[in-house]
Design a protein around this motif. Structure first.
Motif, mmCIF file in Angstrom:
data_model
loop_
_atom_site.group_PDB
_atom_site.id
_atom_site.type_symbol
_atom_site.label_atom_id
_atom_site.label_comp_id
_atom_site.label_asym_id
_atom_site.label_seq_id
_atom_site.Cartn_x
_atom_site.Cartn_y
_atom_site.Cartn_z
ATOM 1 N N ALA A 1 -9.955 15.356 3.915
ATOM 2 C CA ALA A 1 -8.639 15.976 4.115
ATOM 3 C C ALA A 1 -8.619 17.025 5.224
ATOM 4 O O ALA A 1 -8.150 18.137 5.032
ATOM 5 N N GLY B 1 0.850 -1.195 0.000
ATOM 6 C CA GLY B 1 0.000 0.000 0.000
ATOM 7 C C GLY B 1 0.880 1.236 0.000
ATOM 8 O O GLY B 1 1.615 1.465 0.965
ATOM 9 N N ALA C 1 -0.185 4.565 -0.444
ATOM 10 C CA ALA C 1 -0.901 5.852 -0.305
ATOM 11 C C ALA C 1 -0.329 6.615 0.895
ATOM 12 O O ALA C 1 0.867 6.523 1.173
ATOM 13 N N GLN D 1 -4.819 12.428 8.748
ATOM 14 C CA GLN D 1 -4.170 13.266 9.758
ATOM 15 C C GLN D 1 -3.246 12.448 10.663
ATOM 16 O O GLN D 1 -2.352 12.987 11.295
ATOM 17 N N LEU E 1 4.796 -1.692 -2.471
ATOM 18 C CA LEU E 1 3.943 -2.303 -3.492
ATOM 19 C C LEU E 1 2.629 -1.545 -3.538
ATOM 20 O O LEU E 1 1.954 -1.408 -2.515
ATOM 21 N N ALA F 1 -0.136 -1.637 4.981
ATOM 22 C CA ALA F 1 -0.690 -0.274 4.873
ATOM 23 C C ALA F 1 -1.652 -0.253 3.693
ATOM 24 O O ALA F 1 -1.688 0.691 2.919
ATOM 25 N N ALA F 2 -2.429 -1.321 3.580
ATOM 26 C CA ALA F 2 -3.249 -1.536 2.382
ATOM 27 C C ALA F 2 -4.645 -0.950 2.486
ATOM 28 O O ALA F 2 -5.486 -1.219 1.615
ATOM 29 N N GLY F 3 -4.938 -0.166 3.511
ATOM 30 C CA GLY F 3 -6.249 0.476 3.615
ATOM 31 C C GLY F 3 -7.366 -0.549 3.545
ATOM 32 O O GLY F 3 -7.397 -1.514 4.317
ATOM 33 N N ARG G 1 -18.479 5.989 2.519
ATOM 34 C CA ARG G 1 -18.815 7.338 2.972
ATOM 35 C C ARG G 1 -18.862 8.258 1.758
ATOM 36 O O ARG G 1 -17.926 8.268 0.954
ATOM 37 N N ASP H 1 -2.437 0.210 -7.464
ATOM 38 C CA ASP H 1 -3.046 1.214 -8.342
ATOM 39 C C ASP H 1 -2.289 2.536 -8.246
ATOM 40 O O ASP H 1 -2.654 3.425 -7.462
ATOM 41 N N GLY I 1 1.251 4.188 3.871
ATOM 42 C CA GLY I 1 2.398 3.418 3.391
ATOM 43 C C GLY I 1 3.559 4.318 3.012
ATOM 44 O O GLY I 1 4.726 4.021 3.320
ATOM 45 N N ASP J 1 -11.755 2.431 6.446
ATOM 46 C CA ASP J 1 -11.381 1.093 6.943
ATOM 47 C C ASP J 1 -11.711 1.115 8.447
ATOM 48 O O ASP J 1 -10.917 1.494 9.284
ATOM 49 N N SER K 1 -10.722 11.604 0.528
ATOM 50 C CA SER K 1 -11.131 12.002 1.875
ATOM 51 C C SER K 1 -11.577 13.461 1.932
ATOM 52 O O SER K 1 -11.481 14.195 0.949
HETATM 53 C C1 LIG Z 1 -15.016 10.057 2.456
HETATM 54 C C2 LIG Z 1 -13.827 10.018 3.362
HETATM 55 C C3 LIG Z 1 -13.504 11.123 4.145
HETATM 56 C C4 LIG Z 1 -12.389 11.104 4.976
HETATM 57 N N1 LIG Z 1 -12.043 12.234 5.656
HETATM 58 C C5 LIG Z 1 -10.914 12.245 6.394
HETATM 59 C C6 LIG Z 1 -10.485 13.437 7.032
HETATM 60 O O1 LIG Z 1 -11.111 14.478 6.914
HETATM 61 N N2 LIG Z 1 -9.339 13.391 7.765
HETATM 62 C C7 LIG Z 1 -8.606 12.249 7.898
HETATM 63 O O2 LIG Z 1 -7.610 12.263 8.601
HETATM 64 N N3 LIG Z 1 -8.986 11.104 7.294
HETATM 65 C C8 LIG Z 1 -10.110 11.079 6.542
HETATM 66 N N4 LIG Z 1 -10.509 9.943 5.926
HETATM 67 C C9 LIG Z 1 -9.763 8.714 6.184
HETATM 68 C C10 LIG Z 1 -8.475 8.689 5.436
HETATM 69 O O3 LIG Z 1 -8.694 9.031 4.088
HETATM 70 C C11 LIG Z 1 -7.846 7.298 5.545
HETATM 71 O O4 LIG Z 1 -7.855 6.860 6.887
HETATM 72 C C12 LIG Z 1 -6.404 7.314 5.068
HETATM 73 O O5 LIG Z 1 -6.326 7.938 3.808
HETATM 74 C C13 LIG Z 1 -5.902 5.895 5.000
HETATM 75 O O6 LIG Z 1 -4.683 5.896 4.285
HETATM 76 P P1 LIG Z 1 -4.052 4.514 3.894
HETATM 77 O O7 LIG Z 1 -2.787 4.828 3.175
HETATM 78 O O8 LIG Z 1 -4.023 3.630 5.091
HETATM 79 O O9 LIG Z 1 -5.142 3.829 2.939
HETATM 80 P P2 LIG Z 1 -5.554 4.158 1.447
HETATM 81 O O10 LIG Z 1 -5.457 5.595 1.149
HETATM 82 O O11 LIG Z 1 -6.860 3.503 1.195
HETATM 83 O O12 LIG Z 1 -4.450 3.436 0.606
HETATM 84 C C14 LIG Z 1 -4.280 2.043 0.593
HETATM 85 C C15 LIG Z 1 -3.491 1.726 -0.647
HETATM 86 O O13 LIG Z 1 -3.156 0.337 -0.637
HETATM 87 C C16 LIG Z 1 -3.287 -0.157 -1.965
HETATM 88 N N5 LIG Z 1 -3.477 -1.592 -1.825
HETATM 89 C C17 LIG Z 1 -4.518 -2.228 -1.205
HETATM 90 N N6 LIG Z 1 -4.344 -3.547 -1.234
HETATM 91 C C18 LIG Z 1 -3.171 -3.781 -1.868
HETATM 92 C C19 LIG Z 1 -2.441 -4.950 -2.195
HETATM 93 N N7 LIG Z 1 -2.889 -6.172 -1.834
HETATM 94 N N8 LIG Z 1 -1.280 -4.821 -2.864
HETATM 95 C C20 LIG Z 1 -0.818 -3.585 -3.225
HETATM 96 N N9 LIG Z 1 -1.469 -2.445 -2.952
HETATM 97 C C21 LIG Z 1 -2.621 -2.534 -2.256
HETATM 98 C C22 LIG Z 1 -4.477 0.590 -2.523
HETATM 99 O O14 LIG Z 1 -4.456 0.607 -3.941
HETATM 100 C C23 LIG Z 1 -4.297 1.971 -1.909
HETATM 101 O O15 LIG Z 1 -3.589 2.860 -2.760
HETATM 102 C C24 LIG Z 1 -11.595 9.932 5.069
HETATM 103 C C25 LIG Z 1 -11.903 8.823 4.271
HETATM 104 C C26 LIG Z 1 -12.999 8.863 3.427
HETATM 105 C C27 LIG Z 1 -13.303 7.674 2.584
#
Ligand SMILES: Cc1cc2nc3c(=O)[nH]c(=O)nc-3n(C[C@H](O)[C@H](O)[C@H](O)COP(=O)(O)OP(=O)(O)OC[C@H]3O[C@@H](n4cnc5c(N)ncnc54)[C@H](O)[C@@H]3O)c2cc1C
Length: 393
Positions: free
Chosen positions: A53, A12, A14, A350, A37, A211-213, A234, A40, A17, A319, A51
């Protein structure tokens, strides 16, 4: 062909990660190799790109306040943390504040949360209805008992920009990004020794970070571990208002409807009640939800919002950690080199600076050396020791 080897593989790429990757590569005590890794690389559907943000200090649990206090200091200084070749990223941080509103029934919880925030040094003011009316003249306050307003340290920013800034800096420090999906892990007793990609390629590694969300539970399952993390859709709706609603913070109505300024207009949303909130993987937007559930609340709270013009809308996924609505940070108890950064339950953007730093510390130093994130440890679930966050927006 010999199997590729990396000291750390992060699944992950994003915000979370890439923050882990950056913090590892920037740690003078770390001399290893890092592979990220990302299935997308367009990042179109990850939560980090979809999000609201925003960042707040107004949490009910101390650990979340501490994480956000670090988060805001990092965001304020992002130009020096994440500059590449002298080019400083600009994420347009605007400290417009959050405003949580409460009726009589919600007032005790608001005050309890405020006490936690004040004790930890967050700059949050508890306001009476008269003070609310004086500060925000466009607000209907007749049914309100109190409000909590973040005078500084809260607001919104370019979330996509933050993710890209982490990524760019990590790459400049030698981290490798590969466009590939991890579909399996190789487990040898209490350790993970490799990651298997969708095309069958196997990569050996010294540690793995999940960190795959939304993909986090599937990766955990590949290692034989269940995490109580569920994808909850959401939706965010935007609108314009012809009348001025000046110095508007991110407002959370007692009903749960929230809104904040976005560009020339506003964005808004609402978490549906539990019984109407199934696990979901689609990105469909239900316009009726805005018209029937959100707009009436907006217009009731801000009379000027009766005349709004709806704009574009989108959906993403939280998540959601069903155990206590908080992130899971650190290794699984019986898998010492498989690190979790999952279950952010809507506040992961955040938290990405503090959690990325914390995971890097665990990998490099074997313990948290700055902010102690132990309250969010994996084992709390087996120990039935929840860090129950009451303020989930
Ligand atoms: C509508 C909405 C509003 C939000 N508002 C806020 C806010 O105001 N403030 C805040 O702090 N947070 C907010 N959040 C939450 C925040 O966006 C997430 O908690 C944060 O972005 C999570 O980041 P991440 O990197 O863990 O996951 P993600 O951003 O989901 O990234 C996970 C990445 O892993 C990749 N991946 C998944 N599985 C695999 C695999 N098997 N192999 C390779 N790659 C993989 C995906 O392609 C993706 O790019 C909001 C979320 C949403 C949906």
């Amino acid at each position: 062909m010999a199997e590729a080897h990396y000291d750390v593989v992060i699944v992950g790429g994003a915000a979370v990660g890439s923050s882990v990757a950056y913090h590892l590569a920037a740690d003078p005590g770390f001399t290893g190799s890092v592979l990220v890794l990302e299935k997308d690389p367009t990042y179109q559907r990850c939560a980090s790109a979809l999000s609201a943000a925003s960042i707040r200090q107004q949490y009910s649990t101390a650990i979340n306040v501490e994480i956000s206090l670090y988060g805001i200091s990092f965001l304020r200084d992002i130009g020096s943390h994440l500059a590449v070749d002298g080019e400083r990223p600009d994420i347009g941080l605007h400290e417009g504040g959050y405003l949580f509103l409460a009726t009589d029934s919600g007032r005790p919880a608001l005050e309890a949360g405020h006490a936690v925030q004040a004790r930890l040094g967050a700059n949050i003011a508890l306001l009476t209805p008269t003070q609310l009316q004086g500060t925000f003249p466009w607000l209907s306050t007749a049914d309100l008992a109190a409000g909590c307003y973040g005078r500084s340290g809260e607001g919104w920013f370019d979330g996509y920009g933050l993710m890209q800034a982490f990524r760019r800096k990590a790459r400049s420090l030698g981290v490798t990004y590969q466009a590939a999906q991890a579909v399996d892990v190789v487990r040898d007793g209490g350790r993970i020794t490799g990651v298997v990609l969708a095309d069958g390629t196997r990569i050996s590694c010294g540690a793995v970070v999940n960190a795959a969300g939304a993909g986090g539970p599937a990766l955990a399952k590949a290692a034989g571990i269940e995490i109580p993390v569920h994808n909850k859709k959401r939706m965010i709706f935007t609108f314009r208002c012809p009348d001025p609603v000046e110095r508007c913070p991110l407002v959370i109505d007692p009903t749960g409807v929230y809104w904040r300024p976005e560009g020339e207009g506003f964005l808004c949303g609402l978490a549906p009640p539990d019984e109407e909130d199934p696990d979901s993987t689609d990105f469909d937007v239900d316009v009726g939800f805005f018209e029937e559930r959100i707009w009436p609340v907006l217009a009731g709270r801000v009379p000027a919002f009766e005349r709004i013009r709806p704009g574009r809308a989108w959906a993403g996924h939280y998540d959601m950690n069903a155990f206590d609505h908080n992130a899971i940070v650190g290794p699984a108890p019986d898998l010492s080199n498989f690190y979790f950064a999952n279950g952010f339950s809507g506040h992961g953007l955040q938290q990405s600076p503090a959690v990325g730093r914390g995971i890097a510390e665990l990998i490099v130093h074997g313990r948290f050396t700055t902010l102690d994130l132990a309250p969010l440890r994996f084992a709390r679930m087996a120990e039935n020791d929840p860090v129950l966050e009451l303020k989930v927006v």
